[in-house]
Motif scaffolding. Structure first.
Motif, PDB file in Angstrom:
ATOM      1  N   ARG A  69       0.788  -1.174   0.072  1.00  0.00           N
ATOM      2  CA  ARG A  69       0.055   0.118   0.006  1.00  0.00           C
ATOM      3  C   ARG A  69       0.831   1.249   0.049  1.00  0.00           C
ATOM      4  O   ARG A  69       0.378   2.470  -0.055  1.00  0.00           O
ATOM      5  CB  ARG A  69      -0.994   0.218   1.231  1.00  0.00           C
ATOM      6  N   SER A  70       2.261   1.101   0.147  1.00  0.00           N
ATOM      7  CA  SER A  70       3.108   2.214   0.157  1.00  0.00           C
ATOM      8  C   SER A  70       3.943   2.088  -0.761  1.00  0.00           C
ATOM      9  O   SER A  70       4.235   1.038  -1.301  1.00  0.00           O
ATOM     10  CB  SER A  70       3.460   2.422   1.659  1.00  0.00           C
ATOM     11  N   SER A  71       4.921   3.260  -0.890  1.00  0.00           N
ATOM     12  CA  SER A  71       6.023   2.995  -1.789  1.00  0.00           C
ATOM     13  C   SER A  71       7.331   2.368  -1.057  1.00  0.00           C
ATOM     14  O   SER A  71       8.367   2.589  -1.531  1.00  0.00           O
ATOM     15  CB  SER A  71       6.368   4.511  -2.351  1.00  0.00           C
ATOM     16  N   LEU A  72       7.138   2.077   0.187  1.00  0.00           N
ATOM     17  CA  LEU A  72       8.210   1.799   1.081  1.00  0.00           C
ATOM     18  C   LEU A  72       9.202   0.190   0.131  1.00  0.00           C
ATOM     19  O   LEU A  72      10.289   0.142   0.452  1.00  0.00           O
ATOM     20  CB  LEU A  72       8.111   1.215   2.245  1.00  0.00           C
ATOM     21  N   GLY A  73       8.224  -0.229  -0.684  1.00  0.00           N
ATOM     22  CA  GLY A  73       8.804  -1.592  -1.200  1.00  0.00           C
ATOM     23  C   GLY A  73       9.764  -1.332  -2.325  1.00  0.00           C
ATOM     24  O   GLY A  73      10.877  -2.189  -2.784  1.00  0.00           O
ATOM     25  N   GLY A 104      -2.505   5.693   0.239  1.00  0.00           N
ATOM     26  CA  GLY A 104      -2.379   5.330  -1.266  1.00  0.00           C
ATOM     27  C   GLY A 104      -0.975   5.793  -1.835  1.00  0.00           C
ATOM     28  O   GLY A 104      -0.231   6.665  -0.918  1.00  0.00           O
ATOM     29  N   THR A 105      -0.522   5.915  -2.900  1.00  0.00           N
ATOM     30  CA  THR A 105       0.464   6.389  -3.693  1.00  0.00           C
ATOM     31  C   THR A 105       0.137   7.026  -4.778  1.00  0.00           C
ATOM     32  O   THR A 105      -0.827   6.873  -5.475  1.00  0.00           O
ATOM     33  CB  THR A 105       1.716   5.250  -4.059  1.00  0.00           C
ATOM     34  N   GLY A 106       1.003   8.081  -5.122  1.00  0.00           N
ATOM     35  CA  GLY A 106       1.058   8.901  -6.146  1.00  0.00           C
ATOM     36  C   GLY A 106       2.358   8.990  -6.962  1.00  0.00           C
ATOM     37  O   GLY A 106       3.242   8.242  -6.713  1.00  0.00           O
ATOM     38  N   ASP A 176       8.784   9.038 -10.055  1.00  0.00           N
ATOM     39  CA  ASP A 176       8.941   8.772  -8.803  1.00  0.00           C
ATOM     40  C   ASP A 176       7.979   8.620  -7.957  1.00  0.00           C
ATOM     41  O   ASP A 176       6.980   9.409  -7.857  1.00  0.00           O
ATOM     42  CB  ASP A 176      10.105   9.536  -7.874  1.00  0.00           C
ATOM     43  N   PRO A 177       7.578   7.440  -7.405  1.00  0.00           N
ATOM     44  CA  PRO A 177       6.325   7.306  -6.289  1.00  0.00           C
ATOM     45  C   PRO A 177       6.419   8.177  -5.016  1.00  0.00           C
ATOM     46  O   PRO A 177       7.724   8.237  -4.630  1.00  0.00           O
ATOM     47  CB  PRO A 177       6.178   5.716  -6.027  1.00  0.00           C
ATOM     48  N   VAL A 178       5.392   8.551  -4.351  1.00  0.00           N
ATOM     49  CA  VAL A 178       5.177   8.955  -3.268  1.00  0.00           C
ATOM     50  C   VAL A 178       4.038   8.627  -2.344  1.00  0.00           C
ATOM     51  O   VAL A 178       2.946   8.092  -3.106  1.00  0.00           O
ATOM     52  CB  VAL A 178       5.243  10.785  -3.118  1.00  0.00           C
ATOM     53  N   ASN A 179       4.107   8.460  -0.955  1.00  0.00           N
ATOM     54  CA  ASN A 179       3.173   8.236  -0.108  1.00  0.00           C
ATOM     55  C   ASN A 179       2.236   9.148   0.067  1.00  0.00           C
ATOM     56  O   ASN A 179       2.710  10.410   0.021  1.00  0.00           O
ATOM     57  CB  ASN A 179       3.605   7.551   1.089  1.00  0.00           C
ATOM     58  N   LEU A 180       0.899   8.899   0.103  1.00  0.00           N
ATOM     59  CA  LEU A 180      -0.085  10.031   0.272  1.00  0.00           C
ATOM     60  C   LEU A 180      -1.006   9.519   1.286  1.00  0.00           C
ATOM     61  O   LEU A 180      -1.287   8.436   1.577  1.00  0.00           O
ATOM     62  CB  LEU A 180      -1.041  10.156  -1.135  1.00  0.00           C
TER      63      LEU A 180
END
Length: 203
Positions: A69-73, A104-106, A176-180
């Motif tokens: 669910r996040s960009s930590l992966g 979610g992620t953006g 690049d992904p970011v967490n929202l």
């Protein structure tokens, strides 16, 4: 609870991949000061639990649900991350109420630099768009920001030099992904009003 005011730009120093999770080792001199097992630290806006710490580093386990669910992966050794400890009761609320629960992620879509600030356009998942309003609050990679413009599938934020210099948003590029995390108050209001609307329809 957090406020979205990043304390320091930390670094991933090791990643251990497990069967259905991973373990991060992170460096953050400010957030590890006085840290204890079980404490919470927000990493790019995700509330993680300190497993152990030594010197200016700490480890945290990240379960599959969080990775999905996040960009930590996508983080690897050497990745820079925003770090924040929970706010103390009675302290100033510098940003807004941030839970550390990513919605979610953006994706960074565009960056428009100017002399004293930079406008960043970020994609917005359709199921989160209703919670994002012009001049409202949103958390991006753990940073409390004010929405400049809110579209059906994007929003924009203006970043001052301090934010660019001291957070990951000064490093991230289009793609690049970011967490929202949207404003939790909006979700509670929707829930309460939804219940009233349903009761009214029943009559």
């Amino acid at each position: 609870m957090f406020t979205g005011i990043v304390e320091e730009l930390g670094e991933i120093t090791a990643v251990e991949t497990l069967d259905d999770a991973c373990r991060f080792r992170l460096r953050g001199p400010a957030v590890t000061e006085g840290a204890r097992h079980g404490d919470s630290i927000a990493v790019n806006g995700v509330c993680l639990t300190v497993v152990d710490h030594e010197g200016d580093e700490f480890t945290a386990d990240v379960m599959a649900e969080t990775l999905n669910r996040s960009s930590l992966g996508v983080l690897t050794t050497g990745s820079r991350v925003n770090l924040e400890r929970p706010t103390a009761v009675g302290a100033r609320l510098g940003g807004h109420i941030v839970q550390g629960h990513v919605d979610g992620t953006g994706e960074i879509l565009e960056r428009r630099p100017s002399e004293h600030w930079e406008l960043v356009k970020i994609s917005l998942p359709a199921d989160l768009a209703r919670y994002v309003v012009e001049k409202g609050s949103i958390t991006v990679d753990g940073i409390s920001l004010t929405v400049v413009d809110a579209g059906p599938d994007f929003f924009t934020v203006s970043l001052i030099p301090t934010t660019l210099a001291l957070t990951t948003l000064g490093l991230k590029q289009p793609g690049d992904p970011v967490n929202l995390e949207v404003d939790v108050i909006a979700k509670y209001v929707e829930r309460l009003l939804g219940g009233r609307v349903a009761q009214g329809d029943a009559r």
